[in-house]
Design a protein around this motif. Structure first.
Motif, PDB file in Angstrom:
ATOM      1  N   GLN A  17     -12.262   1.156   1.357  1.00  0.00           N
ATOM      2  CA  GLN A  17     -12.312   2.029   0.195  1.00  0.00           C
ATOM      3  C   GLN A  17     -12.536   3.466   0.659  1.00  0.00           C
ATOM      4  O   GLN A  17     -13.575   3.769   1.259  1.00  0.00           O
ATOM      5  CB  GLN A  17     -13.457   1.606  -0.733  1.00  0.00           C
ATOM      6  N   PRO A  18     -11.597   4.389   0.428  1.00  0.00           N
ATOM      7  CA  PRO A  18     -11.776   5.779   0.884  1.00  0.00           C
ATOM      8  C   PRO A  18     -12.804   6.513   0.031  1.00  0.00           C
ATOM      9  O   PRO A  18     -12.502   6.945  -1.077  1.00  0.00           O
ATOM     10  CB  PRO A  18     -10.383   6.386   0.714  1.00  0.00           C
ATOM     11  N   ILE A  19     -14.009   6.655   0.542  1.00  0.00           N
ATOM     12  CA  ILE A  19     -15.053   7.284  -0.272  1.00  0.00           C
ATOM     13  C   ILE A  19     -15.497   8.640   0.270  1.00  0.00           C
ATOM     14  O   ILE A  19     -16.239   9.358  -0.407  1.00  0.00           O
ATOM     15  CB  ILE A  19     -16.289   6.368  -0.434  1.00  0.00           C
ATOM     16  N   ALA A  20     -15.024   9.012   1.461  1.00  0.00           N
ATOM     17  CA  ALA A  20     -15.444  10.304   2.030  1.00  0.00           C
ATOM     18  C   ALA A  20     -14.268  10.945   2.750  1.00  0.00           C
ATOM     19  O   ALA A  20     -13.834  10.459   3.798  1.00  0.00           O
ATOM     20  CB  ALA A  20     -16.614  10.108   2.989  1.00  0.00           C
ATOM     21  N   VAL A  59      -9.839  11.006  -6.164  1.00  0.00           N
ATOM     22  CA  VAL A  59     -10.751  10.615  -7.246  1.00  0.00           C
ATOM     23  C   VAL A  59     -10.244   9.338  -7.906  1.00  0.00           C
ATOM     24  O   VAL A  59     -11.012   8.413  -8.183  1.00  0.00           O
ATOM     25  CB  VAL A  59     -10.915  11.759  -8.269  1.00  0.00           C
ATOM     26  N   ASP A  60      -8.945   9.260  -8.144  1.00  0.00           N
ATOM     27  CA  ASP A  60      -8.361   8.055  -8.734  1.00  0.00           C
ATOM     28  C   ASP A  60      -8.559   6.832  -7.843  1.00  0.00           C
ATOM     29  O   ASP A  60      -8.641   5.698  -8.335  1.00  0.00           O
ATOM     30  CB  ASP A  60      -6.862   8.255  -8.988  1.00  0.00           C
ATOM     31  N   MET A  61      -8.654   7.069  -6.529  1.00  0.00           N
ATOM     32  CA  MET A  61      -8.863   5.976  -5.574  1.00  0.00           C
ATOM     33  C   MET A  61     -10.339   5.642  -5.379  1.00  0.00           C
ATOM     34  O   MET A  61     -10.681   4.748  -4.607  1.00  0.00           O
ATOM     35  CB  MET A  61      -8.244   6.341  -4.228  1.00  0.00           C
ATOM     36  N   ARG A 245     -11.029   3.531   7.316  1.00  0.00           N
ATOM     37  CA  ARG A 245     -11.723   2.520   6.514  1.00  0.00           C
ATOM     38  C   ARG A 245     -12.391   3.166   5.303  1.00  0.00           C
ATOM     39  O   ARG A 245     -12.227   2.694   4.179  1.00  0.00           O
ATOM     40  CB  ARG A 245     -12.759   1.773   7.352  1.00  0.00           C
ATOM     41  N   ILE A 246     -13.142   4.223   5.558  1.00  0.00           N
ATOM     42  CA  ILE A 246     -13.767   4.945   4.443  1.00  0.00           C
ATOM     43  C   ILE A 246     -13.462   6.440   4.500  1.00  0.00           C
ATOM     44  O   ILE A 246     -13.694   7.151   3.535  1.00  0.00           O
ATOM     45  CB  ILE A 246     -15.299   4.748   4.400  1.00  0.00           C
ATOM     46  N   ASN A 247     -12.920   6.906   5.634  1.00  0.00           N
ATOM     47  CA  ASN A 247     -12.677   8.335   5.837  1.00  0.00           C
ATOM     48  C   ASN A 247     -11.203   8.654   5.994  1.00  0.00           C
ATOM     49  O   ASN A 247     -10.442   7.861   6.563  1.00  0.00           O
ATOM     50  CB  ASN A 247     -13.395   8.834   7.103  1.00  0.00           C
ATOM     51  N   LYS A 275      -2.215   6.987  -2.067  1.00  0.00           N
ATOM     52  CA  LYS A 275      -2.389   5.534  -2.051  1.00  0.00           C
ATOM     53  C   LYS A 275      -1.466   4.878  -1.040  1.00  0.00           C
ATOM     54  O   LYS A 275      -1.878   3.991  -0.278  1.00  0.00           O
ATOM     55  CB  LYS A 275      -2.145   4.963  -3.449  1.00  0.00           C
ATOM     56  N   THR A 276      -0.202   5.302  -1.022  1.00  0.00           N
ATOM     57  CA  THR A 276       0.761   4.754  -0.064  1.00  0.00           C
ATOM     58  C   THR A 276       0.383   5.132   1.362  1.00  0.00           C
ATOM     59  O   THR A 276       0.455   4.303   2.284  1.00  0.00           O
ATOM     60  CB  THR A 276       2.178   5.272  -0.378  1.00  0.00           C
ATOM     61  N   ALA A 277      -0.020   6.382   1.550  1.00  0.00           N
ATOM     62  CA  ALA A 277      -0.423   6.844   2.883  1.00  0.00           C
ATOM     63  C   ALA A 277      -1.633   6.070   3.387  1.00  0.00           C
ATOM     64  O   ALA A 277      -1.685   5.649   4.548  1.00  0.00           O
ATOM     65  CB  ALA A 277      -0.723   8.342   2.844  1.00  0.00           C
ATOM     66  N   TRP A 278      -2.595   5.883   2.514  1.00  0.00           N
ATOM     67  CA  TRP A 278      -3.810   5.143   2.877  1.00  0.00           C
ATOM     68  C   TRP A 278      -3.462   3.714   3.281  1.00  0.00           C
ATOM     69  O   TRP A 278      -3.973   3.191   4.271  1.00  0.00           O
ATOM     70  CB  TRP A 278      -4.795   5.165   1.719  1.00  0.00           C
ATOM     71  N   LYS A 279      -2.581   3.087   2.515  1.00  0.00           N
ATOM     72  CA  LYS A 279      -2.165   1.720   2.816  1.00  0.00           C
ATOM     73  C   LYS A 279      -1.499   1.644   4.176  1.00  0.00           C
ATOM     74  O   LYS A 279      -1.652   0.655   4.913  1.00  0.00           O
ATOM     75  CB  LYS A 279      -1.212   1.221   1.720  1.00  0.00           C
ATOM     76  N   SER A 280      -0.769   2.700   4.549  1.00  0.00           N
ATOM     77  CA  SER A 280      -0.048   2.698   5.825  1.00  0.00           C
ATOM     78  C   SER A 280      -0.991   2.675   7.028  1.00  0.00           C
ATOM     79  O   SER A 280      -0.576   2.338   8.139  1.00  0.00           O
ATOM     80  CB  SER A 280       0.873   3.919   5.920  1.00  0.00           C
ATOM     81  N   PHE A 281      -2.244   3.041   6.816  1.00  0.00           N
ATOM     82  CA  PHE A 281      -3.217   3.035   7.904  1.00  0.00           C
ATOM     83  C   PHE A 281      -3.721   1.626   8.231  1.00  0.00           C
ATOM     84  O   PHE A 281      -4.449   1.442   9.223  1.00  0.00           O
ATOM     85  CB  PHE A 281      -4.407   3.943   7.574  1.00  0.00           C
ATOM     86  N   ASP A 282      -3.384   0.637   7.402  1.00  0.00           N
ATOM     87  CA  ASP A 282      -3.807  -0.747   7.646  1.00  0.00           C
ATOM     88  C   ASP A 282      -3.516  -1.169   9.083  1.00  0.00           C
ATOM     89  O   ASP A 282      -4.344  -1.792   9.750  1.00  0.00           O
ATOM     90  CB  ASP A 282      -3.079  -1.721   6.709  1.00  0.00           C
TER      91      ASP A 282
END
Length: 334
Positions: A17-20, A59-61, A245-247, A275-282
């Motif tokens: 969860q990207p929180i920071a 914020v939406d994430m 993971r969070i950053n 959201k797509t970019a974040w998913k690509s970091f998996d």
């Protein structure tokens, strides 16, 4: 960190969860520091539209924390607008600055919409030292601005980057922070590519040992509750921190990174949404650790990591970096 926040961060690590996040508002800076890895100081500013779009998306994430940085972030012509927007969206905002160009308008915005903290790096305790390190005689201005922020109820941290040229000013800066009743922190590891001229300013092992004595701080790794909690998540993984993971880190040219030191893994937010970019970091988060360092008995406590190995060795595999090996060997003898 209280129990609620601790459990929230651990759960965020588990669920990616990207929180920071951090946002590099510009690559431009009014300082020319000896040790800085940003050498070109390009006049690149993230547009207000892209900055606000990024804020909306994180914020939406579910992001909670945002750090504004640079370059020198206060150089951004729309800093106040972007900062105010982030705070009003509910983000807990921190500001990293050299403290030299704070305006009355900035101060008023910070009073109306208080940041979590403003972290100001001091490079010496005289105009002469500032000129040597930053090519600017800004000591008096920075000192005045720190006091002004504190007097106006703004939470301030004084930081110092310690190098060969300014280590003699360490105790004075630490004392100044104590007299202002603000938090004090420091760093001494220059982050740059192997062979870079900036590494010439890195303090040596004996100077680090002396810094440990005068700071009263232990540099040894302590496996605290946080490291114990995330240990099962990062065991045998290449990335052992919150990167991806969070950053996440957004550059001034609108590229998203997991960490700014992992400069070869990025994705353009001009092309993809967050959201797509974040998913690509998996893929990167799940990479196994195959580096040479993993079999070292000091690996757990060593300051080397994938990003630093990339800078010094040219590979994200965590392989030995002589400076970190020597540092860990010295610290482990104490």
């Amino acid at each position: 960190m209280n129990k609620f926040l601790f459990e929230m961060f651990v759960e965020a690590m588990e669920t990616r969860q990207p929180i920071a996040c951090t946002m590099e508002m510009t690559k431009q800076c009014n300082f020319r520091c000896l040790h800085c890895y940003i050498t070109e100081k390009k006049p690149i500013f993230i547009s207000s539209e892209k900055a606000i779009n990024f804020i909306d998306q994180i914020v939406d994430m579910g992001c909670l924390y945002l750090t504004l940085t640079g370059g020198e972030c206060l150089l951004h012509p729309d800093f106040n607008t972007i900062y105010k927007y982030a705070v009003k969206k509910g983000l807990i905002v921190s500001v990293f600055t050299n403290g030299s160009i704070l305006t009355d308008e900035n101060l008023n915005i910070f009073k109306l919409y208080p940041p979590k903290i403003i972290e100001i790096t001091m490079y010496g305790y005289s105009n002469e030292m500032y000129e040597l390190i930053t090519k600017n005689k800004m000591f008096d201005v920075v000192k005045k601005n720190i006091i002004s922020l504190k007097d106006n109820g703004i939470n301030v941290m004084v930081k110092m980057f310690v190098m060969k040229e300014n280590i003699s000013d360490f105790e004075q800066i630490k004392r100044f922070a104590e007299e202002c009743n603000v938090e004090f922190n420091f760093d001494f590891i220059i982050i740059d590519s192997a062979g870079s001229e900036s590494l010439e300013h890195q303090i040596n092992l004996d100077e680090i040992d002396n810094l440990k004595k005068i700071s009263g701080r232990s540099f040894e790794f302590i496996e605290d509750e946080w490291h114990k909690a995330i240990k099962p998540l990062v065991a045998n993984k290449l990335l052992k921190c919150g990167a991806g993971r969070i950053n996440a880190h957004l550059s001034a040219d609108n590229y998203l990174y997991m960490c700014e030191t992992l400069y070869n893994w990025f994705i353009s937010l001009d092309t993809f949404d967050f959201k797509t970019a974040w998913k690509s970091f998996d893929h990167y988060v799940n990479l196994e650790d195959s580096g040479k360092c993993r079999n070292c008995n000091k690996y757990k406590s060593c300051l080397n990591c994938s990003g630093r190995s990339l800078l010094f060795n040219g590979t994200t595999e965590i392989n030995p970096v002589p400076f970190f090996c020597d540092l860990e060997n010295k610290l482990s003898l104490k």
